[in-house]
Write a protein that holds these residues in place. Sequence first.
Motif, mmCIF file in Angstrom:
data_model
loop_
_atom_site.group_PDB
_atom_site.id
_atom_site.type_symbol
_atom_site.label_atom_id
_atom_site.label_comp_id
_atom_site.label_asym_id
_atom_site.label_seq_id
_atom_site.Cartn_x
_atom_site.Cartn_y
_atom_site.Cartn_z
ATOM 1 N N ILE A 239 1.978 1.639 4.953
ATOM 2 C CA ILE A 239 1.165 2.838 5.204
ATOM 3 C C ILE A 239 1.944 3.826 6.077
ATOM 4 O O ILE A 239 2.000 5.026 5.793
ATOM 5 C CB ILE A 239 -0.171 2.481 5.886
ATOM 6 C CG1 ILE A 239 -1.087 1.745 4.912
ATOM 7 C CG2 ILE A 239 -0.869 3.734 6.402
ATOM 8 C CD1 ILE A 239 -2.374 1.242 5.546
ATOM 9 N N MET A 240 2.574 3.309 7.129
ATOM 10 C CA MET A 240 3.328 4.182 8.030
ATOM 11 C C MET A 240 4.498 4.835 7.267
ATOM 12 O O MET A 240 4.769 6.023 7.439
ATOM 13 C CB MET A 240 3.876 3.395 9.227
ATOM 14 C CG MET A 240 2.811 2.764 10.105
ATOM 15 S SD MET A 240 1.652 3.953 10.762
ATOM 16 C CE MET A 240 0.096 3.163 10.484
ATOM 17 N N LEU A 241 5.165 4.041 6.436
ATOM 18 C CA LEU A 241 6.296 4.588 5.677
ATOM 19 C C LEU A 241 5.834 5.695 4.731
ATOM 20 O O LEU A 241 6.558 6.671 4.502
ATOM 21 C CB LEU A 241 7.005 3.477 4.895
ATOM 22 C CG LEU A 241 7.835 2.505 5.742
ATOM 23 C CD1 LEU A 241 8.383 1.384 4.880
ATOM 24 C CD2 LEU A 241 8.982 3.229 6.431
ATOM 25 N N ILE B 104 0.869 -1.184 0.000
ATOM 26 C CA ILE B 104 0.000 0.000 0.000
ATOM 27 C C ILE B 104 0.905 1.233 0.000
ATOM 28 O O ILE B 104 0.462 2.348 0.170
ATOM 29 C CB ILE B 104 -0.917 0.005 1.254
ATOM 30 C CG1 ILE B 104 -1.570 -1.348 1.442
ATOM 31 C CG2 ILE B 104 -2.006 1.057 1.178
ATOM 32 C CD1 ILE B 104 -2.541 -1.754 0.381
ATOM 33 N N ILE C 218 0.544 -2.467 7.209
ATOM 34 C CA ILE C 218 0.712 -1.413 8.199
ATOM 35 C C ILE C 218 2.036 -0.684 7.967
ATOM 36 O O ILE C 218 2.090 0.552 7.951
ATOM 37 C CB ILE C 218 0.713 -2.014 9.622
ATOM 38 C CG1 ILE C 218 -0.559 -2.842 9.857
ATOM 39 C CG2 ILE C 218 0.860 -0.934 10.669
ATOM 40 C CD1 ILE C 218 -1.827 -2.075 9.849
ATOM 41 N N VAL C 219 3.103 -1.462 7.749
ATOM 42 C CA VAL C 219 4.421 -0.831 7.617
ATOM 43 C C VAL C 219 4.456 0.087 6.393
ATOM 44 O O VAL C 219 4.939 1.219 6.474
ATOM 45 C CB VAL C 219 5.532 -1.900 7.541
ATOM 46 C CG1 VAL C 219 6.880 -1.247 7.302
ATOM 47 C CG2 VAL C 219 5.571 -2.712 8.820
#
Lengths: 310, 350
Positions: free
Chosen positions: B144-146, B82, B141-142
Amino acid sequence: MDMNFVTNLLLASVRMATPLIFISLAELYSQRAGLTNIGLEGLATIGSLAGFMVSLLTGSPMLGVLAGLLAGILVNMIFAYATISLCAEQIVYGMAINIFAPALAAFVYRVYFGSGSELVQVKLMNTLSSSVGITPSNFFARLLLDQTFMVYLAYALVVFTAIYFNRTKSGLNYKAVGEYPKAAATLGIDVIRTKYLASIICGALAGMGGAYLTTCYTTTYVDGNVAGRGFIALAAVIFGRWSAGGVLLACLFFGFCDALQIRLQVMSFGLPYQFFQMIPYVATVLVLALIGMKKAGPKSCGKPYRREER
Amino acid sequence: MMRTAETMQRVKDIILIAALTLLIAAVLVLACGASPAEAMQLFIQGIFRNRQSVAEIFVKACPLILTGVGCAVAFQAGFFNIGAEGQFYLGALVGTAVSLSLPLQGPVNILLALVCGFLAGGLLALIAALLKSTFNISEIIVTIMLNYIVINFLGYAVRTFLKDPEGNVPQSAKIDPASQLLPIITSTRFHAGILIAIIAALIMWFLMSRTTIGYELKAVGFNQRAAQVGGISVAKNIIRCAFLSGGLAGIAGVIEVIAIQKKLLEGISASCGYTAVLIALIAGNHPLGALIAALIYATVQVGTGSMQRQLGVPNAIVNILIGAVVLLILGRKLLHLETYGFLKRKKEAK
């Protein structure tokens, strides 16, 4: 840095944390039933527009919040039907909500208000102290009394959620659906119904979180006003280790970062405020990397549940 | 024989989905108080008005093709990237930094910027891939956070070390004209980067369908355990597809800077990294499908752009429609009656 700065910063942190609490709880309820919903940004956006329009039309911010709640549920039903009944990929349909819902909100806003530059404004929700008619002076009085109904509701929901998931049978059943739906089903728990219930709660809370922005925070709706809070909420759920108390602390911490970052921008200390904006995301990646996914979160998250599958 | 029946069914589905989408568009236009017939006319006129408008389709499609193909490749291998948005921006940032800091200008500069952008995007995706393959941490999740980490870092970069020293706005200095990807069709914005995007889609298609690398990637995506038992390294393939996928998004970022914007600034992706997820879904994760889907999306963008200018129909309609298409694709399975259990059983009984 005087005392005033610190108290204002802390009070602002509480304000900033409130929408995050709603949206994070939305994600918590969703993930606890095994649904990873990354469409929070979209749900909050539609909630924020519905809240804005209804409070404008009726003059009542409370009805606005109710409208945001309903709009959130309605849009999340699309996600629910696609992922629960049709077993579609949760991530893709969450992303679809993120693209579809803000576009719908922008469309409705343009059609309803025209593309003119005139800024439509609404009345904000009263704080407890102003509706009672007192002006609190010291910090603690302001912290406790100078807040809107939504803030109290947010904290009440956190307490309720903590009790529900840890102390009630229904809550444990609910969590079982997120951990191991097949086992839950053999115990007579209706997995599909729980997942739909989760989606209704998720839509309602995310919609209310969005509505908070237009009924308690700013007096107007602009495109993109959710500003990534949906993703910060996702981070808060992980950072808070999937517990209501943890989520609350994560939201307060992220709210503090947000409040601090805005002040740094305005006062131009020379400190790069972007690094404070990064904190929620960096913290989440670090937490994941340090603790690992083994103990992380409901196990069936992201996986479709097919009843007939053995 | 089976195959033709399937193809026929697919064609029928596509026609049905297109018709329903058109219907939704008509309803939305009516909601704006405009006439659908007039809107349709303006839509088509907007697309085929002149060579500029046709070229504009390709200009708009270019980043979507690269990010969309990247997502398609990653999804096929079961890696939910993502993070195309963040990879796009990191590619753009690194590409700009390379382009501005190299003493020599010209084709070598362009090539180096593209390669470095590819590496930057690929390495960013690699973080998520490594965390997934070693600790089994959700790549969703990773990534998206990045995305947000990179977007904020870019905001910092264009205000500090990459800021145009002569300007006051948060953007980089201008890319040297010799190092820009110039238009290759005169009097339009059709630039060489579009060819890169199309070639990249073709290469990815070849890689996925005609080589062992593609076979292994698909095997991992289809059934990780079976692939592992069959002697295919899951970790290696996840890393491989993440790198490719991120790299393509990185190239998209570089091209956007050196061909269109000619400088680095915030918000240049226009969320193409997120739209790419839907493009990949519509394409059924097929690289050439992603190419076509991106072109169709861009065509609708150009057409509705003209509707917005002339009729005041908000161009947010594009994203409402893509959302509708994604849902209809899923709903399509409902239209095929055989998905209902009882009908299936009846058929089998026969």
